[in-house]
Scaffold this motif. Structure first.
Motif, mmCIF file in Angstrom:
data_model
loop_
_atom_site.group_PDB
_atom_site.id
_atom_site.type_symbol
_atom_site.label_atom_id
_atom_site.label_comp_id
_atom_site.label_asym_id
_atom_site.label_seq_id
_atom_site.Cartn_x
_atom_site.Cartn_y
_atom_site.Cartn_z
ATOM 1 N N PRO A 18 0.801 -1.222 0.000
ATOM 2 C CA PRO A 18 0.000 0.000 0.000
ATOM 3 C C PRO A 18 0.834 1.272 0.000
ATOM 4 O O PRO A 18 0.563 2.192 -0.727
ATOM 5 N N VAL A 19 1.875 1.315 0.828
ATOM 6 C CA VAL A 19 2.685 2.522 0.914
ATOM 7 C C VAL A 19 4.137 2.104 1.099
ATOM 8 O O VAL A 19 4.439 1.227 1.893
ATOM 9 N N THR A 20 5.026 2.707 0.325
ATOM 10 C CA THR A 20 6.450 2.460 0.516
ATOM 11 C C THR A 20 7.101 3.735 1.029
ATOM 12 O O THR A 20 6.511 4.816 0.975
ATOM 13 N N SER A 21 8.309 3.614 1.515
ATOM 14 C CA SER A 21 8.978 4.769 2.094
ATOM 15 C C SER A 21 9.347 5.812 1.041
ATOM 16 O O SER A 21 9.515 6.973 1.355
ATOM 17 N N GLY A 22 9.453 5.417 -0.225
ATOM 18 C CA GLY A 22 9.817 6.359 -1.275
ATOM 19 C C GLY A 22 8.648 7.099 -1.885
ATOM 20 O O GLY A 22 8.823 7.923 -2.763
ATOM 21 N N ASP A 23 7.427 6.808 -1.449
ATOM 22 C CA ASP A 23 6.249 7.455 -2.015
ATOM 23 C C ASP A 23 6.109 8.888 -1.507
ATOM 24 O O ASP A 23 6.405 9.191 -0.352
ATOM 25 N N SER A 24 5.628 9.762 -2.380
ATOM 26 C CA SER A 24 5.378 11.138 -1.973
ATOM 27 C C SER A 24 4.086 11.204 -1.171
ATOM 28 O O SER A 24 3.325 10.242 -1.094
ATOM 29 N N LEU A 25 3.844 12.348 -0.579
ATOM 30 C CA LEU A 25 2.637 12.528 0.224
ATOM 31 C C LEU A 25 1.390 12.398 -0.642
ATOM 32 O O LEU A 25 0.402 11.779 -0.230
ATOM 33 N N LEU A 26 1.428 12.947 -1.853
ATOM 34 C CA LEU A 26 0.283 12.846 -2.754
ATOM 35 C C LEU A 26 -0.012 11.392 -3.105
ATOM 36 O O LEU A 26 -1.172 10.970 -3.122
ATOM 37 N N MET A 27 1.043 10.593 -3.361
ATOM 38 C CA MET A 27 0.842 9.190 -3.686
ATOM 39 C C MET A 27 0.268 8.435 -2.496
ATOM 40 O O MET A 27 -0.588 7.578 -2.650
ATOM 41 N N ARG A 28 0.724 8.752 -1.311
ATOM 42 C CA ARG A 28 0.185 8.103 -0.114
ATOM 43 C C ARG A 28 -1.293 8.409 0.064
ATOM 44 O O ARG A 28 -2.075 7.543 0.422
ATOM 45 N N ILE A 29 -1.671 9.658 -0.196
ATOM 46 C CA ILE A 29 -3.088 10.030 -0.088
ATOM 47 C C ILE A 29 -3.899 9.299 -1.141
ATOM 48 O O ILE A 29 -4.981 8.773 -0.856
ATOM 49 N N LEU A 30 -3.393 9.242 -2.384
ATOM 50 C CA LEU A 30 -4.121 8.555 -3.453
ATOM 51 C C LEU A 30 -4.274 7.064 -3.179
ATOM 52 O O LEU A 30 -5.286 6.465 -3.544
ATOM 53 N N LEU A 31 -3.289 6.450 -2.542
ATOM 54 C CA LEU A 31 -3.371 5.021 -2.261
ATOM 55 C C LEU A 31 -4.412 4.695 -1.198
ATOM 56 O O LEU A 31 -4.888 3.570 -1.131
ATOM 57 N N PHE A 32 -4.784 5.666 -0.379
ATOM 58 C CA PHE A 32 -5.794 5.415 0.651
ATOM 59 C C PHE A 32 -7.218 5.631 0.147
ATOM 60 O O PHE A 32 -8.170 5.279 0.835
ATOM 61 N N ILE A 33 -7.399 6.207 -1.038
ATOM 62 C CA ILE A 33 -8.734 6.340 -1.634
ATOM 63 C C ILE A 33 -9.100 4.979 -2.211
ATOM 64 O O ILE A 33 -8.349 4.422 -3.010
ATOM 65 N N PRO A 34 -10.267 4.411 -1.836
ATOM 66 C CA PRO A 34 -10.525 3.000 -2.159
ATOM 67 C C PRO A 34 -10.356 2.608 -3.626
ATOM 68 O O PRO A 34 -9.500 1.807 -3.950
ATOM 69 N N ILE A 35 -11.106 3.127 -4.541
ATOM 70 C CA ILE A 35 -11.061 2.637 -5.921
ATOM 71 C C ILE A 35 -9.794 3.125 -6.621
ATOM 72 O O ILE A 35 -9.131 2.357 -7.323
ATOM 73 N N VAL A 36 -9.422 4.381 -6.413
ATOM 74 C CA VAL A 36 -8.229 4.925 -7.046
ATOM 75 C C VAL A 36 -6.983 4.206 -6.535
ATOM 76 O O VAL A 36 -6.073 3.880 -7.300
ATOM 77 N N GLY A 37 -6.930 3.934 -5.248
ATOM 78 C CA GLY A 37 -5.789 3.229 -4.675
ATOM 79 C C GLY A 37 -5.636 1.826 -5.226
ATOM 80 O O GLY A 37 -4.530 1.354 -5.482
ATOM 81 N N TRP A 38 -6.762 1.125 -5.418
ATOM 82 C CA TRP A 38 -6.708 -0.227 -5.999
ATOM 83 C C TRP A 38 -6.146 -0.185 -7.412
ATOM 84 O O TRP A 38 -5.347 -1.027 -7.804
ATOM 85 N N ILE A 39 -6.592 0.803 -8.188
ATOM 86 C CA ILE A 39 -6.117 0.916 -9.569
ATOM 87 C C ILE A 39 -4.620 1.214 -9.591
ATOM 88 O O ILE A 39 -3.867 0.612 -10.361
ATOM 89 N N ILE A 40 -4.175 2.138 -8.734
ATOM 90 C CA ILE A 40 -2.753 2.495 -8.714
ATOM 91 C C ILE A 40 -1.902 1.311 -8.279
ATOM 92 O O ILE A 40 -0.837 1.055 -8.839
ATOM 93 N N ARG A 41 -2.374 0.545 -7.293
ATOM 94 C CA ARG A 41 -1.613 -0.631 -6.855
ATOM 95 C C ARG A 41 -1.500 -1.657 -7.972
ATOM 96 O O ARG A 41 -0.451 -2.283 -8.146
ATOM 97 N N GLU A 42 -2.566 -1.838 -8.737
ATOM 98 C CA GLU A 42 -2.507 -2.769 -9.868
ATOM 99 C C GLU A 42 -1.550 -2.273 -10.942
ATOM 100 O O GLU A 42 -0.817 -3.049 -11.533
ATOM 101 N N LEU A 43 -1.566 -0.970 -11.209
ATOM 102 C CA LEU A 43 -0.687 -0.424 -12.241
ATOM 103 C C LEU A 43 0.778 -0.456 -11.824
ATOM 104 O O LEU A 43 1.661 -0.497 -12.673
#
Length: 111
Positions: A18-43
């Motif tokens: 879900p979150v790695t140490s190299g992710d930016s704050l914006l990426m961390r926020i996007l990963l916590f949004i349910p549908i958008v986060g699932w899509i980003i994790r798959e990509l």
């Protein structure tokens, strides 16, 4: 049998967490949004077929825009792509995307 199961789990593919140490704050926020986060994790997973299906869905939405809104739906996508491509050309010309092309040490060895 126990050793075989342990060997299998060690070889299993790793899915992007879900979150790695190299992710930016914006990426961390996007990963916590349910549908958008699932899509980003798959990509982020290079072994999934999500890239193909993502681009097919984008194409399908483009076709649906043309079907429901007519030529205006097609024009609006083209109008959005013009500034996007201008920015892309500027970034490539500045050398920020692919680096310097000419004038490097490799050019002297190439000639």
């Amino acid at each position: 049998m126990t050793n075989f199961v342990a060997e299998q789990s060690a070889v299993a593919p790793v899915v992007a967490g879900p979150v790695t140490s190299g992710d930016s704050l914006l990426m961390r926020i996007l990963l916590f949004i349910p549908i958008v986060g699932w899509i980003i994790r798959e990509l982020r997973d290079p072994n999934s077929g999500a890239h193909t299906f993502f681009f097919l869905n984008v194409l399908f939405v483009y076709v649906l825009a043309g079907y429901f809104f007519g030529i205006q739906g097609v024009y609006h996508v083209a109008l959005v792509m013009v500034p996007t491509m201008i920015v892309t050309i500027i970034v490539i010309a500045n050398g920020k995307l692919i680096g310097p092309v000419f004038g490097t040490e490799d050019d002297k060895n190439f000639q």
